[in-house]
Design a protein around this motif. Structure first.
Motif, PDB file in Angstrom:
ATOM      1  N   UNK A 285       5.132  -3.377   9.118  1.00  0.00           N
ATOM      2  CA  UNK A 285       4.811  -3.661   7.717  1.00  0.00           C
ATOM      3  C   UNK A 285       6.052  -4.140   6.970  1.00  0.00           C
ATOM      4  N   UNK A 286       7.199  -3.523   7.254  1.00  0.00           N
ATOM      5  CA  UNK A 286       8.437  -3.959   6.594  1.00  0.00           C
ATOM      6  C   UNK A 286       8.771  -5.403   6.969  1.00  0.00           C
ATOM      7  N   UNK A 287       8.646  -5.723   8.247  1.00  0.00           N
ATOM      8  CA  UNK A 287       8.901  -7.100   8.683  1.00  0.00           C
ATOM      9  C   UNK A 287       7.873  -8.041   8.063  1.00  0.00           C
TER      10      UNK A 287
ATOM     11  N   UNK B 197      -6.757  -9.940   2.873  1.00  0.00           N
ATOM     12  CA  UNK B 197      -7.394 -10.438   4.083  1.00  0.00           C
ATOM     13  C   UNK B 197      -6.388 -11.189   4.937  1.00  0.00           C
ATOM     14  N   UNK B 198      -6.846 -11.461   6.162  1.00  0.00           N
ATOM     15  CA  UNK B 198      -5.979 -12.156   7.103  1.00  0.00           C
ATOM     16  C   UNK B 198      -4.749 -11.326   7.423  1.00  0.00           C
ATOM     17  N   UNK B 199      -3.618 -11.993   7.545  1.00  0.00           N
ATOM     18  CA  UNK B 199      -2.368 -11.329   7.905  1.00  0.00           C
ATOM     19  C   UNK B 199      -2.001 -10.230   6.912  1.00  0.00           C
ATOM     20  N   UNK B 200      -2.252 -10.458   5.633  1.00  0.00           N
ATOM     21  CA  UNK B 200      -1.917  -9.443   4.620  1.00  0.00           C
ATOM     22  C   UNK B 200      -2.773  -8.178   4.798  1.00  0.00           C
ATOM     23  N   UNK B 201      -3.970  -8.332   5.331  1.00  0.00           N
ATOM     24  CA  UNK B 201      -4.804  -7.174   5.631  1.00  0.00           C
ATOM     25  C   UNK B 201      -4.178  -6.302   6.710  1.00  0.00           C
ATOM     26  N   UNK B 202      -3.623  -6.950   7.723  1.00  0.00           N
ATOM     27  CA  UNK B 202      -2.948  -6.194   8.777  1.00  0.00           C
ATOM     28  C   UNK B 202      -1.726  -5.468   8.217  1.00  0.00           C
ATOM     29  N   UNK B 203      -0.961  -6.140   7.394  1.00  0.00           N
ATOM     30  CA  UNK B 203       0.218  -5.509   6.796  1.00  0.00           C
ATOM     31  C   UNK B 203      -0.196  -4.297   5.971  1.00  0.00           C
ATOM     32  N   UNK B 204      -1.293  -4.402   5.240  1.00  0.00           N
ATOM     33  CA  UNK B 204      -1.771  -3.264   4.439  1.00  0.00           C
ATOM     34  C   UNK B 204      -2.075  -2.058   5.328  1.00  0.00           C
ATOM     35  N   UNK B 205      -2.702  -2.304   6.478  1.00  0.00           N
ATOM     36  CA  UNK B 205      -2.984  -1.216   7.419  1.00  0.00           C
ATOM     37  C   UNK B 205      -1.685  -0.631   7.950  1.00  0.00           C
TER      38      UNK B 205
ATOM     39  N   UNK C 187      -7.576   3.056   2.597  1.00  0.00           N
ATOM     40  CA  UNK C 187      -8.019   1.673   2.690  1.00  0.00           C
ATOM     41  C   UNK C 187      -9.355   1.618   3.409  1.00  0.00           C
ATOM     42  N   UNK C 188     -10.177   0.649   3.049  1.00  0.00           N
ATOM     43  CA  UNK C 188     -11.412   0.383   3.780  1.00  0.00           C
ATOM     44  C   UNK C 188     -11.182  -0.867   4.607  1.00  0.00           C
ATOM     45  N   UNK C 189     -11.383  -0.735   5.899  1.00  0.00           N
ATOM     46  CA  UNK C 189     -11.121  -1.809   6.856  1.00  0.00           C
ATOM     47  C   UNK C 189     -12.462  -2.329   7.365  1.00  0.00           C
ATOM     48  N   UNK C 190     -12.735  -3.600   7.103  1.00  0.00           N
ATOM     49  CA  UNK C 190     -13.967  -4.231   7.562  1.00  0.00           C
ATOM     50  C   UNK C 190     -13.689  -4.945   8.880  1.00  0.00           C
ATOM     51  N   UNK C 191     -14.514  -4.675   9.885  1.00  0.00           N
ATOM     52  CA  UNK C 191     -14.279  -5.293  11.190  1.00  0.00           C
ATOM     53  C   UNK C 191     -15.589  -5.693  11.844  1.00  0.00           C
ATOM     54  N   UNK C 192     -15.486  -6.608  12.793  1.00  0.00           N
ATOM     55  CA  UNK C 192     -16.629  -7.110  13.549  1.00  0.00           C
ATOM     56  C   UNK C 192     -16.806  -6.254  14.796  1.00  0.00           C
ATOM     57  N   UNK C 193     -17.695  -5.289  14.714  1.00  0.00           N
ATOM     58  CA  UNK C 193     -17.938  -4.387  15.834  1.00  0.00           C
ATOM     59  C   UNK C 193     -18.672  -5.030  16.992  1.00  0.00           C
TER      60      UNK C 193
ATOM     61  N   UNK D  66       0.853  -1.187   0.000  1.00  0.00           N
ATOM     62  CA  UNK D  66       0.000   0.000   0.000  1.00  0.00           C
ATOM     63  C   UNK D  66       0.889   1.238   0.000  1.00  0.00           C
ATOM     64  N   UNK D  67       0.486   2.215  -0.764  1.00  0.00           N
ATOM     65  CA  UNK D  67       1.207   3.486  -0.743  1.00  0.00           C
ATOM     66  C   UNK D  67       0.888   4.183   0.573  1.00  0.00           C
ATOM     67  N   UNK D  68       1.866   4.903   1.145  1.00  0.00           N
ATOM     68  CA  UNK D  68       1.618   5.567   2.426  1.00  0.00           C
ATOM     69  C   UNK D  68       0.423   6.530   2.395  1.00  0.00           C
TER      70      UNK D  68
END
Length: 138
Positions: free
Chosen positions: A93-95, A74-82, A11-17, A5-7
């Motif tokens: 994100x670098x790691x 999604x999953x782990x890659x979703x976290x990295x995108x954030x 992003x749209x983040x879908x979460x279970x509220x 993701x560019x800095x």
């Protein structure tokens, strides 16, 4: 692996509220510098529509992020995108982008998913509160 993701990408983040643990994590991200580039969508809300390629039920089961180009990660890659758009999290994100690391993170995430309800109950007892009550008994 998807392109980073560019800095300045939104992003749209879908979460279970309805999940206290998930809500606590999202609230943490909302307080971070750069969070204005994250659009948070609580898919536990009645009428939530994350798009034709993602049902609310699937979005609640697993973490999903939609890139500006419409692609889902999604999953782990979703976290990295954030983490790529939050300045204080770019080190993670670098790691998380090193060869082989996304696969290891995904295995860890898949191991976490079955225990998420238990961890969410523990988080609730420790004071975490859901963004809303879905009434589903989770």
């Amino acid at each position: 692996m998807p392109t980073p993701a560019a800095p300045n990408e939104t992003l749209t983040v879908y979460f279970d509220g309805s999940c206290p643990l998930c809500t606590a994590e999202i609230n943490h991200y909302k307080r971070q510098k750069g969070a204005e580039r994250l659009n948070f969508v609580d898919v536990s809300q009645e009428g939530a529509n994350p798009g034709p390629d993602l049902s609310p039920r699937d979005a609640m089961r697993r973490f999903h992020v939609r890139r500006a180009d419409g692609a889902l990660v999604y999953g782990a890659r979703g976290f990295v995108a954030i983490w790529q758009v939050l300045p204080r999290w770019r080190w993670a994100a670098r790691i998380g982008s090193l060869p082989g690391v996304p696969t290891v993170m995904e295995v860890g995430y898949r191991l976490f998913l079955p225990v998420r309800p238990l961890l969410s109950k523990i988080a609730s007892r420790l004071g975490a509160r859901p963004a809303n009550e879905c009434g589903c008994g989770c």
